[in-house]
Design an enzyme around this catalytic site. Structure first.
Site, mmCIF file in Angstrom:
data_model
loop_
_atom_site.group_PDB
_atom_site.id
_atom_site.type_symbol
_atom_site.label_atom_id
_atom_site.label_comp_id
_atom_site.label_asym_id
_atom_site.label_seq_id
_atom_site.Cartn_x
_atom_site.Cartn_y
_atom_site.Cartn_z
ATOM 1 N N ASP A 170 0.847 -1.202 0.000
ATOM 2 C CA ASP A 170 0.000 0.000 0.000
ATOM 3 C C ASP A 170 0.878 1.247 0.000
ATOM 4 O O ASP A 170 1.889 1.305 0.696
ATOM 5 C CB ASP A 170 -0.910 0.011 1.230
ATOM 6 C CG ASP A 170 -1.870 -1.165 1.205
ATOM 7 O OD1 ASP A 170 -2.083 -1.718 0.110
ATOM 8 O OD2 ASP A 170 -2.378 -1.529 2.273
ATOM 9 N N TYR A 224 -8.104 3.562 -1.478
ATOM 10 C CA TYR A 224 -7.343 3.386 -0.236
ATOM 11 C C TYR A 224 -7.904 4.253 0.896
ATOM 12 O O TYR A 224 -7.998 5.470 0.764
ATOM 13 C CB TYR A 224 -5.876 3.747 -0.494
ATOM 14 C CG TYR A 224 -4.960 3.270 0.594
ATOM 15 C CD1 TYR A 224 -4.907 1.926 0.929
ATOM 16 C CD2 TYR A 224 -4.165 4.158 1.304
ATOM 17 C CE1 TYR A 224 -4.081 1.475 1.935
ATOM 18 C CE2 TYR A 224 -3.323 3.710 2.306
ATOM 19 C CZ TYR A 224 -3.291 2.364 2.620
ATOM 20 O OH TYR A 224 -2.479 1.919 3.621
#
Ligand code: ZN
Length: 699
Positions: A122, A331
């Protein structure tokens, strides 16, 4: 079958090697492999951990996964202060992290045959550190690149893969390492300082914990809790007129300043009753625009999910992370309230409209906007990610009802930010009676605008009655209302999160977890949805704020938070920040050590290891005053009680000490708990006190 054999043989011979793509979680790895191979990747396992193989443009790729952090910080030096540490496998620092061992071994093995590395964790400081640690320990940092994406949709992953960063994201890695190392230094030294003090006096090893962001947060929660428990309301009077208008009743309350004494209030009441009617002086009508809310950042999502569904911030965050891993939303660990202009809004709305739940809303939105989609955005930004938005991918099924609720909230918020403002008509009717001004407000929604898409706000509508200026209306009733101010409400987890955001400590990704730590350490507990401080919580906060005042201050915490941000933007170096941190810690710990004996005794007593010499007659704590036998908290409540009596006597004209105590005891919602306990004890004669003898004491 043929492909599988060929790839496997090639890997074994490792004549050419492959490019290793490292994801943060297995689910993300699977999505990445599928997207980049157009569904042709072959799933394999090593140590029971899945990884994927595929070929692209004549090159071979292996996609494997971490499982969050695989490395943590530890030291083998005992005592404090301690400044030497090393990064080791995570299970050596956290007993619960043994699940990470197989992922660690799998990545280690796969790194051996790799010729290049891509960190596809991420895109934030945590993901940057996770990938960096793997490549640093098992691979070759000079052959590593970074893949950046904000959602796990195929389209975005393919674009990210085409636009790899030529090297790792060094400023993010440095900032991430710095945050971990600072947190470790702070945590280990302040925790050991607390435990060391207890050990010195009691020879007992008791686990106590403090932390860089955790401790200022605890101290603030305790400060508010003490204010609340020692609260005594101030008293004011209001008048309320009920007028009877064409068969229905309308109530008006006194405008402007409240009446200060009961006598004055009663006199006004008599005058108004004698007059018998009110005169309508003015009707003010206004139209107000209420702008759509900006798209969600994580903090806003956590606040709304708490307000609407009562979810804890940690729960909301976990659910949002699940939705992200399913490629349903972008996200979630973002601070941004802005949507990227490059995002194809129309396409997302088209995809969302395949869901029968949203088709009508989206058709309406297209009609209302004429297809011109411009989001209403907030001010907050995030260098790594946009605000949270739905990717448009249609959910097959949700793991739980709560997942569905969070998803729905995100979709509706996304729709709302393109909609027009809501228009509310507000009215205020001002009337006069016996020279006093009264008023009543009304509001009615004229255009729901964005509220149609995001219907989670109560407007509380009341229609304005058709009154005319100059009209006289008979009074049915006049009432004197005694108003006792209320203490601040006990906090919720969402309130704590909001405070951390406001004073800017912690990050959007870490705040919820830090709050949960205070609960798992049993410094705080939840009762009826509200946060309560435990006995040990009060004590830790007290010791930290007395003996470690600077270390646990919001100012110092925020200063280092700023430094970390500077590293991220290449304005400061990690080593310089750590050097300053160590220097600061060293000075503060030297100072702390001077009081080690006293701290040990204080902690020992509140941990019930050392018997207290004299107990408070109202609780288990040590009496802070020999004469009154009250602990520090009850003594503070006692002092407030005496102080307020003087004020209350002026307000109620005649109010005996006993009547005052009776009132205090009865005012459950307005008076603090400790105050009522002390008042009860005085009333029953258990505590010797009256305002008169206190005054003579002071002389
Ligand atoms: Zn007490």
């Amino acid at each position: 079958m043929y492909l599988q054999k060929r790839v496997y043989r090639a890997q074994r011979n490792s004549d050419k090697g492959y490019i290793l793509i490292i994801a943060e979680k297995p689910k993300a790895a699977s999505k990445i492999a599928k997207a980049l191979s157009r569904g042709k990747a072959i799933r394999k396992t090593l140590y029971n951990i899945p990884y994927w193989i595929f070929e692209h443009n004549g090159k071979r790729y292996v996609v494997a996964s971490a499982v969050g952090h695989l490395f943590g910080i530890t030291t083998n030096i005992r005592g404090f202060p301690v400044y030497k540490y090393k990064w080791v496998p995570i299970w050596e620092t956290e007993s619960k992290a043994s699940y990470a061992r197989k992922f660690y071994l799998c990545l280690k093995k796969l790194c051996e045959g790799a010729i290049e590395y891509i960190n596809a964790c991420d895109y934030d400081i945590e993901g940057s550190v996770i990938g960096y640690m793997v490549i640093k320990n098992f691979g070759d940092l000079s052959k590593a690149r970074r893949m950046r994406f904000s959602s796990l949709t195929e389209e975005e992953l393919i674009t990210a893969f085409k636009n790899l960063m030529p090297s790792l994201d060094w400023s993010l890695i440095e900032a991430g390492l710095c945050r971990h190392e600072l947190d470790w230094l702070w945590g280990i030294n302040s925790s050991r300082a607390l435990m060391g003090a207890v050990w010195r006096i009691t020879r007992r090893r008791i686990i106590l914990s403090a932390g860089r962001v955790q401790s200022p947060t605890l101290i603030e929660v305790v400060r508010r809790d003490v204010t609340r428990n020692t609260y005594i309301p101030s008293v004011k009077f209001k008048l309320e007129i009920t007028a009877s208008y064409k068969g229905s009743l309308i109530s008006f309350t006194l405008e402007s300043e409240n009446i200060k004494t009961r006598v004055e209030a009663e006199r006004a009441k008599r005058l108004i009753e004698r007059e018998g009617y009110i005169t309508v002086k003015k009707i003010i009508e206004e139209y107000k625009d209420i702008l759509p809310p900006p798209p969600f950042n994580l903090g806003d999502l956590q606040a709304e999910a708490h307000k609407i569904y009562g979810f804890s911030p940690m729960n909301t965050q976990k659910i949002a992370e699940d939705l992200y891993l399913d490629a349903l939303i972008s996200y979630p660990r973002t601070n941004s309230q802005k949507l990227p202009p490059s995002l194809n809004y129309t396409k997302i709305l088209n995809q969302l409209s395949r869901n029968p739940q949203y088709i009508d809303l989206i058709n309406l939105l297209m009609l209302e906007t004429g297809g011109r989609l411009k989001p209403h955005e907030g001010r907050k930004e995030d260098p790594a990610h946009p605000a949270i938005y739905p990717t448009g991918l249609r959910p097959r099924s949700f793991p739980s009802k709560n997942h569905e609720r969070i998803y729905d909230l995100i979709v509706r918020r996304f729709l709302a930010c393109f909609a027009s403002e809501a228009i509310v008509k507000t009215g205020k009717v001002i009337v006069k009676a016996a020279g006093y001004t009264f008023s009543k407000s009304f509001r009615i929604v004229k255009d729901y605008g964005w509220l149609k898409y995001y219907p989670f706000y109560e407007i509380g509508e009341t229609e304005i009655p058709p009154l005319k200026e100059g009209e006289k209306i008979p009074i049915a009733k006049v009432k004197v209302i005694t108003i006792y101010t209320k203490p601040p409400k006990a906090l919720t987890k969402a309130d704590i999160l909001k405070w951390m955001e406001q004073v800017n400590i912690g990050t959007e990704g870490t705040r919820a977890r830090i709050i949960e730590t205070l609960f798992s350490r049993k410094y705080l507990e939840v009762k009826g949805g509200r946060v309560k401080v435990t006995k040990i919580g009060y004590c830790i906060a007290d010791v930290l704020s007395t003996f470690f005042k600077d270390l646990t201050s919001v100012e110092l915490t925020r200063k280092f938070e700023e430094y970390i941000k500077d590293i991220r933007f290449n304005k400061r170096r990690k080593d310089d920040v750590l050097f300053e941190a160590k220097k600061t810690l060293d000075e503060l710990i030297e100072n702390y050590k001077k009081s080690l004996h006293d701290i040990g005794i204080t902690l020992g007593k509140s941990l019930n290891i050392i018997p207290v010499s004299k107990k408070c007659i109202l609780c288990d704590n040590e009496a802070a005053s020999d004469k009154l036998l009250l602990c520090k908290h009850h003594l503070l409540a006692y002092e407030n009680l005496l102080k307020s009596y003087d004020e209350w006597r002026k307000i109620f004209t005649t109010l005996s000490w006993k009547d005052y105590l009776k009132k205090i005891i009865r005012l459950r919602g307005s008076c603090g708990k400790w105050v009522r306990e002390v008042a009860q004890a005085i009333y029953e004669g258990k505590v010797e006190a009256s305002p008169l003898n206190t005054r003579s004491d002071n002389q």
